[in-house]
Design an enzyme around this catalytic site. Structure first.
Site, PDB file in Angstrom:
ATOM      1  N   ARG A 245      58.954 -58.987-106.771  1.00 32.74           N
ATOM      2  CA  ARG A 245      57.754 -59.166-106.943  1.00 32.74           C
ATOM      3  C   ARG A 245      57.333 -60.292-107.885  1.00 32.74           C
ATOM      4  O   ARG A 245      56.074 -60.523-108.356  1.00 32.74           O
ATOM      5  CB  ARG A 245      57.358 -57.776-107.486  1.00 32.74           C
ATOM      6  CG  ARG A 245      55.987 -57.355-106.776  1.00 32.74           C
ATOM      7  CD  ARG A 245      56.106 -55.866-107.252  1.00 32.74           C
ATOM      8  NE  ARG A 245      54.991 -55.178-106.860  1.00 32.74           N
ATOM      9  CZ  ARG A 245      54.730 -54.005-105.995  1.00 32.74           C
ATOM     10  NH1 ARG A 245      55.868 -53.958-105.256  1.00 32.74           N
ATOM     11  NH2 ARG A 245      53.825 -53.367-105.918  1.00 32.74           N
TER      12      ARG A 245
ATOM     13  N   LYS B 200      53.803 -52.795 -95.869  1.00 35.42           N
ATOM     14  CA  LYS B 200      55.314 -53.010 -95.979  1.00 35.42           C
ATOM     15  C   LYS B 200      56.273 -51.556 -95.841  1.00 35.42           C
ATOM     16  O   LYS B 200      57.017 -51.586 -94.863  1.00 35.42           O
ATOM     17  CB  LYS B 200      55.474 -53.649 -97.580  1.00 35.42           C
ATOM     18  CG  LYS B 200      54.655 -54.797 -97.660  1.00 35.42           C
ATOM     19  CD  LYS B 200      54.796 -55.070 -99.455  1.00 35.42           C
ATOM     20  CE  LYS B 200      54.730 -54.226-100.334  1.00 35.42           C
ATOM     21  NZ  LYS B 200      53.149 -54.087-100.484  1.00 35.42           N
TER      22      LYS B 200
ATOM     23  N   ARG C 176      48.868 -40.776-103.645  1.00 38.09           N
ATOM     24  CA  ARG C 176      49.670 -41.407-104.809  1.00 38.09           C
ATOM     25  C   ARG C 176      48.514 -41.428-105.978  1.00 38.09           C
ATOM     26  O   ARG C 176      47.393 -41.391-105.936  1.00 38.09           O
ATOM     27  CB  ARG C 176      50.179 -42.820-104.544  1.00 38.09           C
ATOM     28  CG  ARG C 176      51.388 -42.853-103.874  1.00 38.09           C
ATOM     29  CD  ARG C 176      51.816 -43.975-103.276  1.00 38.09           C
ATOM     30  NE  ARG C 176      51.530 -45.438-104.005  1.00 38.09           N
ATOM     31  CZ  ARG C 176      51.974 -46.598-103.768  1.00 38.09           C
ATOM     32  NH1 ARG C 176      52.741 -46.699-102.607  1.00 38.09           N
ATOM     33  NH2 ARG C 176      51.426 -47.429-104.595  1.00 38.09           N
TER      34      ARG C 176
ATOM     35  N   ARG D 217      45.260 -43.172 -97.523  1.00 37.53           N
ATOM     36  CA  ARG D 217      46.688 -43.029 -97.696  1.00 37.53           C
ATOM     37  C   ARG D 217      47.059 -41.684 -97.907  1.00 37.53           C
ATOM     38  O   ARG D 217      46.940 -41.147 -98.924  1.00 37.53           O
ATOM     39  CB  ARG D 217      47.432 -44.243 -98.159  1.00 37.53           C
ATOM     40  CG  ARG D 217      48.871 -43.833 -98.156  1.00 37.53           C
ATOM     41  CD  ARG D 217      49.697 -45.172 -98.529  1.00 37.53           C
ATOM     42  NE  ARG D 217      49.246 -45.649-100.067  1.00 37.53           N
ATOM     43  CZ  ARG D 217      49.936 -46.860-100.344  1.00 37.53           C
ATOM     44  NH1 ARG D 217      50.728 -47.507 -99.897  1.00 37.53           N
ATOM     45  NH2 ARG D 217      49.367 -46.956-101.799  1.00 37.53           N
TER      46      ARG D 217
ATOM     47  N   ARG E 241      45.842 -53.635-109.080  1.00 37.95           N
ATOM     48  CA  ARG E 241      47.078 -53.719-108.463  1.00 37.95           C
ATOM     49  C   ARG E 241      46.949 -55.035-107.537  1.00 37.95           C
ATOM     50  O   ARG E 241      47.826 -56.001-107.535  1.00 37.95           O
ATOM     51  CB  ARG E 241      47.638 -52.646-107.729  1.00 37.95           C
ATOM     52  CG  ARG E 241      48.149 -51.663-108.204  1.00 37.95           C
ATOM     53  CD  ARG E 241      48.193 -50.248-107.609  1.00 37.95           C
ATOM     54  NE  ARG E 241      49.016 -50.396-106.309  1.00 37.95           N
ATOM     55  CZ  ARG E 241      48.993 -49.506-105.241  1.00 37.95           C
ATOM     56  NH1 ARG E 241      47.836 -48.625-105.435  1.00 37.95           N
ATOM     57  NH2 ARG E 241      49.541 -49.610-104.170  1.00 37.95           N
TER      58      ARG E 241
HETATM   59  P1  AP5 Z   1      51.767 -48.907 -96.474  1.00 36.55           P
HETATM   60  O1  AP5 Z   1      52.607 -49.128 -95.534  1.00 36.55           O
HETATM   61  O2  AP5 Z   1      51.956 -47.895 -97.302  1.00 36.55           O
HETATM   62  O3  AP5 Z   1      51.446 -50.287 -97.406  1.00 36.55           O
HETATM   63  P2  AP5 Z   1      52.277 -50.902 -98.502  1.00 36.55           P
HETATM   64  O4  AP5 Z   1      52.151 -52.470 -98.257  1.00 36.55           O
HETATM   65  O5  AP5 Z   1      53.495 -50.332 -98.412  1.00 36.55           O
HETATM   66  O6  AP5 Z   1      51.416 -50.574 -99.951  1.00 36.55           O
HETATM   67  P3  AP5 Z   1      51.930 -50.076-101.114  1.00 36.55           P
HETATM   68  O7  AP5 Z   1      50.875 -49.471-101.906  1.00 36.55           O
HETATM   69  O8  AP5 Z   1      52.963 -49.200-101.244  1.00 36.55           O
HETATM   70  O9  AP5 Z   1      52.272 -51.319-101.837  1.00 36.55           O
HETATM   71  P4  AP5 Z   1      52.465 -51.577-103.270  1.00 36.55           P
HETATM   72  O10 AP5 Z   1      53.463 -52.877-103.182  1.00 36.55           O
HETATM   73  O11 AP5 Z   1      51.366 -51.597-104.166  1.00 36.55           O
HETATM   74  O12 AP5 Z   1      53.165 -50.212-103.848  1.00 36.55           O
HETATM   75  P5  AP5 Z   1      54.743 -50.015-104.373  1.00 36.55           P
HETATM   76  O13 AP5 Z   1      55.094 -48.587-104.094  1.00 36.55           O
HETATM   77  O14 AP5 Z   1      55.588 -51.028-104.050  1.00 36.55           O
HETATM   78  O15 AP5 Z   1      50.292 -48.827 -95.684  1.00 36.55           O
HETATM   79  C1  AP5 Z   1      49.065 -48.875 -96.344  1.00 36.55           C
HETATM   80  C2  AP5 Z   1      48.299 -47.897 -95.417  1.00 36.55           C
HETATM   81  O16 AP5 Z   1      47.844 -48.492 -94.191  1.00 36.55           O
HETATM   82  C3  AP5 Z   1      48.773 -46.407 -94.984  1.00 36.55           C
HETATM   83  O17 AP5 Z   1      47.979 -45.359 -95.274  1.00 36.55           O
HETATM   84  C4  AP5 Z   1      49.159 -46.843 -93.590  1.00 36.55           C
HETATM   85  O18 AP5 Z   1      49.387 -45.370 -92.638  1.00 36.55           O
HETATM   86  C5  AP5 Z   1      48.179 -47.731 -93.083  1.00 36.55           C
HETATM   87  N1  AP5 Z   1      48.528 -48.924 -92.271  1.00 36.55           N
HETATM   88  C6  AP5 Z   1      49.807 -49.541 -92.351  1.00 36.55           C
HETATM   89  N2  AP5 Z   1      50.003 -50.344 -91.261  1.00 36.55           N
HETATM   90  C7  AP5 Z   1      48.792 -50.237 -90.740  1.00 36.55           C
HETATM   91  C8  AP5 Z   1      48.562 -51.267 -89.655  1.00 36.55           C
HETATM   92  N3  AP5 Z   1      49.062 -52.039 -89.141  1.00 36.55           N
HETATM   93  N4  AP5 Z   1      47.223 -50.770 -89.120  1.00 36.55           N
HETATM   94  C9  AP5 Z   1      46.355 -49.836 -89.715  1.00 36.55           C
HETATM   95  N5  AP5 Z   1      46.852 -49.151 -90.720  1.00 36.55           N
HETATM   96  C10 AP5 Z   1      47.972 -49.312 -91.193  1.00 36.55           C
HETATM   97  O19 AP5 Z   1      54.456 -50.085-106.150  1.00 36.55           O
HETATM   98  C11 AP5 Z   1      53.800 -49.244-106.640  1.00 36.55           C
HETATM   99  C12 AP5 Z   1      54.039 -49.708-108.217  1.00 36.55           C
HETATM  100  O20 AP5 Z   1      55.122 -49.493-108.577  1.00 36.55           O
HETATM  101  C13 AP5 Z   1      53.508 -50.991-108.605  1.00 36.55           C
HETATM  102  O21 AP5 Z   1      52.253 -51.111-108.820  1.00 36.55           O
HETATM  103  C14 AP5 Z   1      54.446 -51.247-109.788  1.00 36.55           C
HETATM  104  O22 AP5 Z   1      53.888 -50.691-110.855  1.00 36.55           O
HETATM  105  C15 AP5 Z   1      55.664 -50.662-109.717  1.00 36.55           C
HETATM  106  N6  AP5 Z   1      56.644 -51.590-108.588  1.00 36.55           N
HETATM  107  C16 AP5 Z   1      57.279 -51.315-107.756  1.00 36.55           C
HETATM  108  N7  AP5 Z   1      58.151 -52.444-107.333  1.00 36.55           N
HETATM  109  C17 AP5 Z   1      57.854 -53.404-108.453  1.00 36.55           C
HETATM  110  C18 AP5 Z   1      58.805 -54.313-108.649  1.00 36.55           C
HETATM  111  N8  AP5 Z   1      59.652 -54.824-107.877  1.00 36.55           N
HETATM  112  N9  AP5 Z   1      58.535 -54.815-110.104  1.00 36.55           N
HETATM  113  C19 AP5 Z   1      57.713 -54.470-110.722  1.00 36.55           C
HETATM  114  N10 AP5 Z   1      57.191 -53.136-110.426  1.00 36.55           N
HETATM  115  C20 AP5 Z   1      57.367 -52.746-109.298  1.00 36.55           C
END
Ligand code: AP5
Length: 235
Positions: free
Chosen positions: A98, A23, A170, A137, A181
């Site tokens: 979410r 994402k 992270r 990552r 997660r």
């Molecule tokens: P990346 O692009 O980083 O993936 P992502 O989907 O953004 O993964 P996240 O781990 O950031 O998602 P998340 O939803 O768990 O975390 P968030 O920060 O929102 O890609 C991942 C890896 O793959 C990278 O190394 C990249 O280089 C590689 N890659 C990408 N695309 C590729 C491809 N096509 N081919 C090969 N490699 C690829 O949330 C973190 C925490 O915050 C949550 O656990 C929660 O506690 C809190 N939180 C955040 N938002 C909310 C909400 N709305 N409500 C409640 N709590 C929340």
């Protein structure tokens, strides 16, 4: 973002997908390519934790445990973020909504302004691939660029290509927290796929086909969304 006639359309997109589905990677690329505001709830929360704000102090234990931060905290934070000037010209939501409550609150907010989400894109990636990706990552704490040590390394080891800051891992990437997660995603966020499918705005995209090819699939969806926004009249 422009439609086929070259007219400016305000498009509002949300990305769904499990942790590690890509994402953040795609939202960064969408911001660069189409100038959409990249609105990432996880990045906003991590900034708050880094700056030791009241929100950051409240959110940190949930994030470190791999649990969702309570809806009321998220909704206040997102209300403030979506009101900023850059989001008025179109946005891509990354990590929000979410929960069903967040999705309904977002709909209500947009409806009150005569707006709507134009497309929701679900990035589909297997759990095996997710675990492989997240184990290597690296993120930039400054500009939020995302790297993968093996498959998408920075040009200079440990340094962000975009802004030159030192890359970090992270704090929620240990195998236990990643498992948590993924479980939380299945229980609380995956039901949103059906929610948006029923609204007729859901698009499924294979997220395992390489960053550029995923972006091309998204481009086709955005072009269609921009055409429909254009058809509704400019805002
Ligand atoms: P990346 O692009 O980083 O993936 P992502 O989907 O953004 O993964 P996240 O781990 O950031 O998602 P998340 O939803 O768990 O975390 P968030 O920060 O929102 O890609 C991942 C890896 O793959 C990278 O190394 C990249 O280089 C590689 N890659 C990408 N695309 C590729 C491809 N096509 N081919 C090969 N490699 C690829 O949330 C973190 C925490 O915050 C949550 O656990 C929660 O506690 C809190 N939180 C955040 N938002 C909310 C909400 N709305 N409500 C409640 N709590 C929340």
């Amino acid at each position: 973002m422009c439609d086929r006639r070259g007219e400016k359309s305000v498009v509002r997109i949300a990305l769904l997908g499990a942790p590690g589905a890509g994402k953040g990677t795609q939202a960064n690329a969408m911001q660069e390519r189409w100038g959409l505001a990249h609105v990432a709830s996880g990045d906003l929360l991590r900034d708050n934790v880094k700056n030791d704000t009241e929100l950051g102090r409240k959110a940190k234990p949930y994030m470190e445990a791999g649990e969702l931060v309570p809806d009321d905290l998220i909704l206040d934070m997102m209300e403030e973020r979506l009101a900023r000037p850059d989001a008025q010209a179109g946005f891509v939501l990354d990590g929000f909504p979410r929960t069903l409550a967040q999705a309904e609150a977002l709909d209500a907010r947009l409806e009150a302004k005569g707006q709507q989400l134009d497309a929701v894109i679900n990035l589909v990636v297997s759990e095996e691939e997710i675990l492989r990706r997240l184990s290597g990552r690296l993120i930039c704490p400054q500009c939020h660029a995302v790297y993968q040590a093996e498959t998408m390394p920075p040009k200079q080891p440990g340094i962000c290509d975009r802004c030159g800051a030192k890359l970090v891992q992270r704090s929620d990437e240990s195998p236990e927290v990643v498992r948590k997660r993924l479980q939380v995603y299945e229980e609380q966020t995956a039901p949103l796929v059906d929610y948006y499918r029923k609204k007729g705005i859901l698009h499924e995209v294979d997220g395992a086909i390489g960053v550029e090819r995923v972006l091309e699939k998204i481009a086709a969806i955005l072009e269609e969304a921009a055409k429909q926004v254009g058809g509704r009249g400019s805002e």
